[in-house]
Design a protein around this motif. Structure first.
Motif, PDB file in Angstrom:
ATOM      1  N   TYR A 199       0.828  -1.202   0.000  1.00  0.00           N
ATOM      2  CA  TYR A 199       0.000   0.000   0.000  1.00  0.00           C
ATOM      3  C   TYR A 199       0.865   1.256   0.000  1.00  0.00           C
ATOM      4  O   TYR A 199       0.575   2.228  -0.707  1.00  0.00           O
ATOM      5  CB  TYR A 199      -0.942  -0.019   1.204  1.00  0.00           C
ATOM      6  CG  TYR A 199      -2.051   1.005   1.130  1.00  0.00           C
ATOM      7  CD1 TYR A 199      -2.929   1.027   0.051  1.00  0.00           C
ATOM      8  CD2 TYR A 199      -2.234   1.950   2.127  1.00  0.00           C
ATOM      9  CE1 TYR A 199      -3.959   1.950  -0.036  1.00  0.00           C
ATOM     10  CE2 TYR A 199      -3.257   2.885   2.067  1.00  0.00           C
ATOM     11  CZ  TYR A 199      -4.114   2.871   0.977  1.00  0.00           C
ATOM     12  OH  TYR A 199      -5.125   3.802   0.902  1.00  0.00           O
ATOM     13  N   ARG A 235       1.011   4.278  -2.865  1.00  0.00           N
ATOM     14  CA  ARG A 235       0.831   5.700  -2.578  1.00  0.00           C
ATOM     15  C   ARG A 235       1.959   6.560  -3.139  1.00  0.00           C
ATOM     16  O   ARG A 235       1.798   7.767  -3.273  1.00  0.00           O
ATOM     17  CB  ARG A 235       0.692   5.915  -1.073  1.00  0.00           C
ATOM     18  CG  ARG A 235      -0.587   5.284  -0.519  1.00  0.00           C
ATOM     19  CD  ARG A 235      -0.962   5.820   0.830  1.00  0.00           C
ATOM     20  NE  ARG A 235       0.047   5.515   1.843  1.00  0.00           N
ATOM     21  CZ  ARG A 235      -0.029   5.924   3.094  1.00  0.00           C
ATOM     22  NH1 ARG A 235      -1.062   6.658   3.498  1.00  0.00           N
ATOM     23  NH2 ARG A 235       0.915   5.608   3.961  1.00  0.00           N
ATOM     24  N   VAL A 292      -5.155   5.052  -4.223  1.00  0.00           N
ATOM     25  CA  VAL A 292      -6.426   4.586  -4.783  1.00  0.00           C
ATOM     26  C   VAL A 292      -6.847   5.508  -5.915  1.00  0.00           C
ATOM     27  O   VAL A 292      -6.365   6.630  -6.033  1.00  0.00           O
ATOM     28  CB  VAL A 292      -7.548   4.565  -3.713  1.00  0.00           C
ATOM     29  CG1 VAL A 292      -7.278   3.527  -2.641  1.00  0.00           C
ATOM     30  CG2 VAL A 292      -7.715   5.950  -3.090  1.00  0.00           C
ATOM     31  N   SER A 293      -7.789   5.046  -6.740  1.00  0.00           N
ATOM     32  CA  SER A 293      -8.336   5.886  -7.806  1.00  0.00           C
ATOM     33  C   SER A 293      -9.794   6.237  -7.557  1.00  0.00           C
ATOM     34  O   SER A 293     -10.528   6.593  -8.474  1.00  0.00           O
ATOM     35  CB  SER A 293      -8.161   5.195  -9.165  1.00  0.00           C
ATOM     36  OG  SER A 293      -6.787   5.175  -9.517  1.00  0.00           O
ATOM     37  N   ARG A 299     -12.514   4.034  -2.059  1.00  0.00           N
ATOM     38  CA  ARG A 299     -11.578   2.944  -1.798  1.00  0.00           C
ATOM     39  C   ARG A 299     -10.628   3.302  -0.670  1.00  0.00           C
ATOM     40  O   ARG A 299     -10.237   2.447   0.123  1.00  0.00           O
ATOM     41  CB  ARG A 299     -10.797   2.606  -3.066  1.00  0.00           C
ATOM     42  CG  ARG A 299     -11.662   1.942  -4.114  1.00  0.00           C
ATOM     43  CD  ARG A 299     -10.879   1.635  -5.378  1.00  0.00           C
ATOM     44  NE  ARG A 299     -11.771   1.739  -6.529  1.00  0.00           N
ATOM     45  CZ  ARG A 299     -11.365   1.905  -7.773  1.00  0.00           C
ATOM     46  NH1 ARG A 299     -10.080   1.998  -8.041  1.00  0.00           N
ATOM     47  NH2 ARG A 299     -12.243   1.972  -8.752  1.00  0.00           N
ATOM     48  N   ALA A 300     -10.263   4.586  -0.599  1.00  0.00           N
ATOM     49  CA  ALA A 300      -9.420   5.016   0.515  1.00  0.00           C
ATOM     50  C   ALA A 300     -10.173   4.870   1.829  1.00  0.00           C
ATOM     51  O   ALA A 300      -9.627   4.417   2.835  1.00  0.00           O
ATOM     52  CB  ALA A 300      -8.979   6.463   0.313  1.00  0.00           C
TER      53      ALA A 300
END
Length: 432
Positions: free
Chosen positions: A18, A22, A29-30, A34-35
């Motif tokens: 992860y 970042r 995330v896109s 999701r974050a």
């Protein structure tokens, strides 16, 4: 038939993976959701059936299922092999394709309110286009929405749940405040507020836009007679009734919530289950409503809208839905079993969970013993504890659980056992 989870190569920790994400993807995330969906780092390596495997090689039973598209589970071969074949013979030409007819015909056959449609790439795009079409058809601009309903992240529809009177405020920094000038909002199932809006603004309304089952702020079914009220008031005032069936379409019944509740809208927006996890959406209605688009008197575009891979996914997903007459009876039974087992888990831990369900869509939220209200912080701790025991659901209590034909009763029993253990852990932490 469902695929199998691939072997993990070069295992690494979820945190390391992860952190690496970042470095090159903003926030790792896109999508902001999701974050917010990562209470403890979790990076997926593969997924099949009702399970995901993370980069550490751990398998987790997934109750989120990609936010709902996978009604047959991840990597369903009836869908993925059909799409793979399309990739081998061209998946984007920018021209009409026979698959357009095949996919659209299935939608029109299954959804009561759709005779013609246009395809789009996402629910947000389709909703923007449906609202624009409603304004073109009526010559009006006002749109009535409901608190807690999510209709994508476009400028005029992404709004807070709070209102100044009927007027919502923009949700995100960078939005133009004036964009909300043509959007009204009242509470879901508030018949009196709906009547008041129509008394004051009925002649100005282009559309009433709602999720027929509120599924973006918990799961809240329409009150008896509420959808009928919306149908009656829009028809009498000349406004259009627009159902956002991005979640409920092909999920709560073959024809969506409009079939389940017997109320047919003027325009319908669809996505998720329709594409089985591939990026595709659609909006449609009777031929007369779609006539401005057919005659190029209204505007809708998109290079990737109706791309051949997406059309293959729609055709395969909906052909499978059509071929299984007992699908929704099976999912209802599984949902009822899951609801009962979740209540049993809460009782075993002597803690209350708020559980609401329509078919295979269910919201499960930890509540505060002191107030009885949903406890977001406690729910987040519960989600982390469950994730550590091999069960994943979204850490935000508003986000639904989605069941699939890949979930077994044994999976539900495991989820319930993990919930009970995790609830006991969270309660013990709270007592310290």
């Amino acid at each position: 038939m469902t695929g199998t989870i691939s072997d993990v190569q070069a295992p690494q920790s979820n945190k390391t993976a992860y952190d690496g994400l970042r470095d090159v993807v903003a926030g790792g995330v896109s999508s902001n959701m999701r974050a917010r969906g990562v209470a403890a780092p979790l990076v997926v390596d593969s997924a099949a059936g009702a399970r995901i495997r993370d980069v550490e090689g751990n398998e987790l039973i997934d109750a989120n299922m990609g936010y709902g598209p996978h009604i047959f589970g991840y990597a369903d071969r009836d869908v993925t092999e059909h799409v793979a074949a399309r990739f081998r013979c061209g998946h984007l030409t920018g021209l009409p394709h026979r698959l357009d007819h095949e996919a659209a015909e299935l939608v029109a056959e299954l959804v009561p309110g759709v005779e013609q449609l246009r395809f789009a790439n996402s629910g947000t795009e389709a909703l923007m286009s449906a609202v624009r079409l409603a304004r073109a058809l009526t010559g009006r601009t006002l749109v009535l929405t409901f608190g807690g309903h999510y209709h994508g992240w476009s400028e005029t529809l992404l709004r807070t749940r709070e209102c100044d009177g009927y007027r919502p405020r923009p949700l995100a920094p960078g939005m133009i405040p004036e964009a909300m000038a043509h959007t009204l909002q009242v509470g879901w199932n508030d018949a009196a507020a709906v009547e008041a809006v129509f008394e004051e603004h009925g002649g100005e309304l282009a559309a009433v836009l709602c999720e027929p089952v509120l599924a973006n702020a918990g799961v809240v079914a329409p009150a008896p007679g509420f959808l009928e009220l919306l149908r009656e008031r829009t028809r009498s005032s000349g406004a259009l009734l627009v159902f956002d069936e991005v979640i409920t379409g092909f999920r709560v019944s073959r024809g969506g919530a409009q079939e389940l509740y017997g109320v047919v809208p003027d325009l319908t927006v669809l996505s998720k289950v329709m594409g089985g996890g591939f990026p595709v959406a659609a909006f449609g209605g009777p031929r007369q409503a779609m006539k401005p688009l057919a005659q190029l008197e209204a505007f809708h575009a998109g290079v990737y809208a109706g791309n051949h891979a997406a059309m293959a996914a729609v055709a395969a997903s909906l052909a499978k839905v059509r071929s299984l007459p007992g699908l929704y009876t099976e999912l209802e039974a599984l949902g009822a079993y899951a609801e009962a087992r979740v209540h049993e888990a809460a009782a075993a831990a002597q803690r209350t969970l708020q559980v609401r369900r329509v078919g295979s869509v269910m919201s499960v939220a930890l509540t505060s013993p002191a107030t009885g209200a949903v406890d977001p912080d406690g729910h987040r701790r519960l989600q982390i504890a469950c994730q550590g025991r091999g069960v994943y659901f979204h850490p935000i209590p508003d986000e639904p659980w989605f069941l699939s034909t890949a979930h077994t009763r044994s999976d539900i029993d495991t989820i319930a056992d993990v919930l009970a253990e995790s609830l006991a852990e969270v309660c013990a932490e709270g007592a310290r």
